[in-house]
Design an enzyme around this catalytic site. Structure first.
Site, mmCIF file in Angstrom:
data_model
loop_
_atom_site.group_PDB
_atom_site.id
_atom_site.type_symbol
_atom_site.label_atom_id
_atom_site.label_comp_id
_atom_site.label_asym_id
_atom_site.label_seq_id
_atom_site.Cartn_x
_atom_site.Cartn_y
_atom_site.Cartn_z
ATOM 1 N N LEU A 89 -18.598 -32.191 9.771
ATOM 2 C CA LEU A 89 -18.100 -32.066 10.356
ATOM 3 C C LEU A 89 -17.281 -30.734 10.656
ATOM 4 C CD1 LEU A 89 -15.931 -34.647 9.067
ATOM 5 C CD2 LEU A 89 -17.876 -35.195 11.068
ATOM 6 N N CYS A 90 -18.198 -29.864 10.478
ATOM 7 C CA CYS A 90 -17.793 -28.413 11.347
ATOM 8 C C CYS A 90 -18.114 -28.023 12.731
ATOM 9 C CB CYS A 90 -17.699 -27.331 9.552
ATOM 10 S SG CYS A 90 -19.449 -27.614 9.015
ATOM 11 N N GLY A 91 -18.486 -28.702 13.208
ATOM 12 C CA GLY A 91 -18.886 -28.756 14.097
ATOM 13 C C GLY A 91 -20.155 -27.911 14.406
#
Length: 300
Positions: A89-91
């Site tokens: 969930l950090c691109g």
């Protein structure tokens, strides 16, 4: 029509719940980013200056003073340290680092891998999960995947000492690190840097040889100081790689969660418009049914 309204209401509720999660994750990442950003901003000038000094010294050693960490060798046995985050969930942060690692393995380390002489060390679970089965000929070391759960200098020193020992006994001829270099919360650069052997300084065009000459006084003596100074600088450099990646992770996650929250707002706006249209259609249909029923009663 009632079924359509219920479906839209459920979607609105689902998006609102997701938005609450993304907002919370953004706030948590912002708090962690402040600490991580302060740590790397304080460390980087110190580590970069030490690394520059080390490269300068090793590029200009004379006489009987020498260190194995500056010896350039033909690459037969190679090691790549892949530093990623433990969580997603950090691109595209982890994906970009993994791409750089793959480019290095299939480029500069291709011959070592094909010969079964490549070792990949993972710090962080994301890189390990993606690459552990991609390169079956490589030796996989996953002892440090959980390091970011409790990142501290002493643990990094232990890893650095182990790698330096392996380099000294010719277990590895080259050690590189794939990590994320932190610039700010919105920008992180995936990089692969050579950690060992220490890369010599390169002379700029038009510069004289004297411009690269190290101008240092050694006390008590050059050999004794090098034996203590070089390992210490290498440990600091490895720690800087991890701090860079740690700050980059939180910056990338905060940016990704902010974008997700904005996307949720846009989706909610569209869903509410759809809900209002469906509700108006339902009300109009009910009114028409009532009017039709009243007209039918009057005609009897």
């Amino acid at each position: 029509m009632a079924g359509n309204l219920k479906e839209v209401r459920e979607r609105i509720g689902s998006v609102m719940n997701t938005q609450q999660i993304t907002k919370a994750m953004k706030m948590v990442s912002a708090a962690k980013l402040r600490r991580a950003q302060t740590a790397i901003q304080q460390m980087r000038p110190y580590a970069d200056k030490l690394n520059s000094m080390l490269r300068n010294i090793l590029s200009n050693l004379e006489g009987d003073a020498d260190t194995v960490f500056g010896q350039q060798r033909t690459i037969e046995h190679a090691c790549l340290v892949v530093v990623t985050s433990n969580r997603g969930l950090c691109g595209a942060f982890n994906t970009n680092i993994i791409k750089e690692a793959i480019r290095e393995i299939e480029g500069n380390y291709r011959e070592a891998y094909q010969a079964g002489k490549l070792t990949i060390i993972f710090i962080g679970k994301r890189g390990y999960d993606f690459l552990k089965k991609r390169y079956p000929k490589a030796s996989i070391i996953a002892d440090y995947v959980d390091l970011f759960d409790d990142l501290n200098y002493d643990k990094v020193v232990a890893i650095a000492k182990s790698l330096m020992s392996d380099f000294e006994v010719n277990k590895f001829d080259s050690i590189k690190v794939a990590y994320g270099r932190f610039k700010n919360a919105a920008v992180q650069y995936p990089e692969v840097e050579q950690w060992l052997p220490v890369a010599p300084l390169e002379m700029d065009k038009g510069a004289s040889d004297s411009s690269l000459k190290a101008d240092y006084l050694f006390e008590p003596n050059k050999v004794q100081l090098l034996n203590h100074l070089v390992p210490s600088i290498l440990q600091t450099t490895l720690y800087k790689y991890l701090l860079d990646t740690h700050a980059s992770e939180h910056g990338a996650r905060m940016t990704a969660m902010d974008a997700a929250t904005e996307n949720a707002n846009e989706l909610l706006r569209e869903l509410r418009i759809s809900y209002n249209k469906a509700r108006q259609e339902a009300i109009t249909t009910e009114i028409l049914e009532i009017v039709s029923g009243a007209a039918a009663l009057e005609s009897e």
